[in-house]
Motif scaffolding. Structure first.
Motif, mmCIF file in Angstrom:
data_model
loop_
_atom_site.group_PDB
_atom_site.id
_atom_site.type_symbol
_atom_site.label_atom_id
_atom_site.label_comp_id
_atom_site.label_asym_id
_atom_site.label_seq_id
_atom_site.Cartn_x
_atom_site.Cartn_y
_atom_site.Cartn_z
ATOM 1 N N ASP A 89 -33.869 17.401 18.025
ATOM 2 C CA ASP A 89 -32.888 17.895 17.054
ATOM 3 C C ASP A 89 -31.869 18.857 17.660
ATOM 4 N N GLY A 90 -31.960 19.082 18.970
ATOM 5 C CA GLY A 90 -31.007 19.943 19.649
ATOM 6 C C GLY A 90 -31.476 21.370 19.825
ATOM 7 N N ASP A 91 -32.501 21.793 19.078
ATOM 8 C CA ASP A 91 -33.065 23.130 19.266
ATOM 9 C C ASP A 91 -33.873 23.167 20.555
ATOM 10 N N TYR A 92 -34.179 24.390 20.977
ATOM 11 C CA TYR A 92 -34.959 24.561 22.201
ATOM 12 C C TYR A 92 -36.251 25.320 21.908
ATOM 13 N N ALA A 93 -37.299 24.917 22.594
ATOM 14 C CA ALA A 93 -38.566 25.642 22.552
ATOM 15 C C ALA A 93 -38.735 26.363 23.885
ATOM 16 N N TRP A 94 -39.223 27.600 23.807
ATOM 17 C CA TRP A 94 -39.547 28.324 25.033
ATOM 18 C C TRP A 94 -40.935 27.899 25.500
ATOM 19 N N VAL A 95 -41.047 27.586 26.793
ATOM 20 C CA VAL A 95 -42.353 27.158 27.327
ATOM 21 C C VAL A 95 -42.628 27.884 28.640
ATOM 22 N N VAL A 109 -44.653 18.189 50.164
ATOM 23 C CA VAL A 109 -45.067 18.045 48.769
ATOM 24 C C VAL A 109 -44.861 16.600 48.348
ATOM 25 N N THR A 110 -45.901 15.998 47.827
ATOM 26 C CA THR A 110 -45.824 14.596 47.370
ATOM 27 C C THR A 110 -45.878 14.495 45.844
ATOM 28 N N HIS A 111 -46.631 15.388 45.189
ATOM 29 C CA HIS A 111 -46.786 15.339 43.738
ATOM 30 C C HIS A 111 -46.787 16.754 43.147
ATOM 31 N N LEU A 112 -46.493 16.808 41.864
ATOM 32 C CA LEU A 112 -46.540 18.070 41.116
ATOM 33 C C LEU A 112 -47.526 17.918 39.968
ATOM 34 N N LEU A 113 -48.478 18.826 39.905
ATOM 35 C CA LEU A 113 -49.390 18.897 38.757
ATOM 36 C C LEU A 113 -48.926 20.072 37.902
ATOM 37 N N GLY A 114 -48.594 19.757 36.654
ATOM 38 C CA GLY A 114 -47.999 20.795 35.822
ATOM 39 C C GLY A 114 -48.722 21.051 34.512
ATOM 40 N N LYS A 115 -48.572 22.269 34.005
ATOM 41 C CA LYS A 115 -49.097 22.649 32.685
ATOM 42 C C LYS A 115 -47.959 23.303 31.907
ATOM 43 N N ILE A 116 -47.828 22.927 30.654
ATOM 44 C CA ILE A 116 -46.779 23.477 29.791
ATOM 45 C C ILE A 116 -47.425 24.056 28.532
ATOM 46 N N VAL A 117 -47.049 25.280 28.182
ATOM 47 C CA VAL A 117 -47.551 25.929 26.966
ATOM 48 C C VAL A 117 -46.354 26.424 26.160
ATOM 49 N N ASP A 118 -46.328 26.087 24.873
ATOM 50 C CA ASP A 118 -45.243 26.537 23.989
ATOM 51 C C ASP A 118 -45.426 28.031 23.702
ATOM 52 N N VAL A 119 -44.441 28.845 24.111
ATOM 53 C CA VAL A 119 -44.508 30.298 23.897
ATOM 54 C C VAL A 119 -43.316 30.769 23.065
ATOM 55 N N THR A 120 -42.765 29.853 22.260
ATOM 56 C CA THR A 120 -41.581 30.183 21.468
ATOM 57 C C THR A 120 -41.819 31.396 20.582
ATOM 58 N N ASP A 121 -42.952 31.389 19.860
ATOM 59 C CA ASP A 121 -43.246 32.511 18.954
ATOM 60 C C ASP A 121 -43.324 33.829 19.714
ATOM 61 N N LYS A 122 -43.958 33.789 20.875
ATOM 62 C CA LYS A 122 -44.113 35.002 21.680
ATOM 63 C C LYS A 122 -42.746 35.501 22.169
ATOM 64 N N VAL A 123 -41.925 34.581 22.672
ATOM 65 C CA VAL A 123 -40.612 34.970 23.186
ATOM 66 C C VAL A 123 -39.735 35.510 22.065
ATOM 67 N N GLN A 124 -39.760 34.835 20.906
ATOM 68 C CA GLN A 124 -38.950 35.308 19.779
ATOM 69 C C GLN A 124 -39.418 36.662 19.283
ATOM 70 N N ALA A 125 -40.742 36.866 19.283
ATOM 71 C CA ALA A 125 -41.275 38.168 18.874
ATOM 72 C C ALA A 125 -40.826 39.258 19.844
ATOM 73 N N GLU A 126 -40.851 38.932 21.138
ATOM 74 C CA GLU A 126 -40.405 39.905 22.141
ATOM 75 C C GLU A 126 -38.918 40.183 21.991
ATOM 76 N N GLU A 127 -38.155 39.123 21.661
ATOM 77 C CA GLU A 127 -36.715 39.302 21.470
ATOM 78 C C GLU A 127 -36.439 40.188 20.262
ATOM 79 N N ARG A 128 -37.197 39.938 19.176
ATOM 80 C CA ARG A 128 -37.030 40.785 17.992
ATOM 81 C C ARG A 128 -37.392 42.228 18.307
ATOM 82 N N LEU A 129 -38.429 42.383 19.128
ATOM 83 C CA LEU A 129 -38.845 43.735 19.508
ATOM 84 C C LEU A 129 -37.761 44.431 20.335
#
Length: 412
Positions: A89-95, A109-129
């Motif tokens: 929808d064009g919005d962005y999530a912080w991860v 380096v041949t491969h990347l093993l990655g982990k993604i965690v949605d931290v949008t609420d945390k980032v927005q809370a920090e921004e509000r703070l």
């Protein structure tokens, strides 16, 4: 079976796991189904209809690629970064993204093993703070935060600017550092009882700056509760209302003062007389009244002009301001009449004071007139008197003084 268990754990976790080649567009070889929470089906990445470059915010993409390239070259094994992931929808999530570099025999380096965690609420809370902290720092209101024991843990710049104290001088201390009138035990007790019961306290108090000057503050103190419902902090916000208080005091004074002489006016004197008589009568005691006016004042105005008459009244007021002799309240009753109230009256003492005043006025060198005299009436209240009764007798005594030749004192 083992792979099914791993997939089950991964797909039901809040952490998205992926595995891709370290090649152009990072072709995805494994992606947990929970990636769909961001609005995309994993199949789109498997088939390379989408790649990571399509999903990462342009400002974050360049930095991510640069850091990945540097760490791959330098032999690092991990990279952790917070970036923005675009949704359909064009919005962005912080991860939070964490990459582990898998290397081949040659160390590349041949491969990347990655982990993604949605931290949008945390980032927005920090921004509000951050926004809240900026507002608190920039507001003209005074902000103080104390712990449950009343020790300051935060003060904003507006308070420091007003009081002249530094942050180091205030933190860890109590607001009593400001020598507030809240040091009054009764007021302090009422304050603590209210806020410790979980209620908001509001009042107008006077605080003192480091240099000893004072200011008036409209203050609100609110308790802050922790997750267990216990009071952990108190937040105090205040506005400097010193100018408002000063203006109100000036207005009050204007309402009580006679415009010409600066003495108490008739309205204020009536209030004083009513209160004094009510209090004294409850105790079975009396009050005394001295009423006088300027002899032949109309002739002064007619002969010398009203401006000279006003100067006479001003000089008369100066004499009264400097005349104590047991007098408690002095004011201009109206025109050329002046009234003096005595709260601990003895008739002989009042007569002596009245004659002293008469003689002082008679001897006074008025600026435009050689000699001015006054006629004075003296009386004491009686139990059950109203202010009107008291004034009537004083007026009758004054009339008698005029009738008997002026420049004299008579008692009723």
């Amino acid at each position: 079976m083992q792979q099914k268990i791993i997939d089950l754990i991964n797909n039901n976790s809040e952490t998205v796991v992926f595995y891709c080649e370290y090649a152009p567009k990072w072709p995805v070889r494994y992606l947990t189904d929970n990636f769909a929470a961001f609005g995309y089906e994993p199949e789109a990445l498997y088939r390379q209809k989408l790649c990571y470059q399509d999903l990462i915010h342009p400002k974050d993409l360049a930095l991510l690629e640069q850091e990945v390239a540097e760490k791959a070259r330098d032999g690092d094994s991990h990279l952790a970064k917070t970036i923005r992931l675009r949704k359909p929808d064009g919005d962005y999530a912080w991860v939070d993204i964490r990459l582990t570099f898998e290397r081949g025999a040659a160390g590349d380096v041949t491969h990347l093993l990655g982990k993604i965690v949605d931290v949008t609420d945390k980032v927005q809370a920090e921004e509000r703070l951050k926004i809240f902290a900026k507002v608190i720092e920039q507001t003209a209101d005074f902000v103080k935060i104390t712990d449950r024991d009343g020790r300051l843990v935060f003060v904003n710049q507006a308070l420091l600017d007003k009081t002249g104290y530094s942050e180091d001088e205030l933190l860890g201390k109590t607001p009593g550092m400001l020598k507030s009138e809240m040091q009054d035990q009764a007021k302090a007790k009422a304050l603590w009882e209210k806020i410790l019961s979980g209620q908001v306290y509001q009042n107008r108090i006077m605080n003192r700056c480091k240099d000893g000057s004072t200011y008036h503050e409209d203050t609100t103190i609110s308790p802050i509760f922790n997750a267990d419902g216990e009071i952990e902090y108190f937040v105090s916000t205040g506005k400097d209302v010193s100018e408002q208080v000063k203006m109100q005091q000036a207005l009050n004074e204007m309402a009580m003062k006679d415009v010409l002489t600066g003495l108490c006016n008739r309205r204020h004197l009536m209030g004083v007389i009513e209160q004094a008589m009510a209090e004294r009568q409850r105790e079975g005691k009396l009050v005394g009244m001295i009423l006088f006016d300027v002899d032949f004042f109309k002739e002064i105005n007619d002969r010398y002009g009203h401006d000279v008459g006003d100067e006479v009244l001003l000089e008369m007021a100066d004499i009264l301001k400097n005349f104590s002799a047991g007098i408690d309240h002095v004011g201009r009753w109206g025109g050329e009449e002046f009234l003096l109230l005595v709260l601990e009256p003895e008739l002989s003492t009042m007569m002596d004071a009245a004659n002293q005043l008469r003689e002082r006025i008679e001897r006074h060198p008025f600026a435009k007139i050689d000699r001015v005299t006054v006629s004075i009436g003296v009386t004491l209240s009686r139990l059950g008197d109203s202010p009107a009764d008291l004034f009537k007798r004083a007026d009758q005594a004054l009339y008698q003084a005029k009738h008997n030749g002026r420049n004299r004192v008579e008692v009723y």
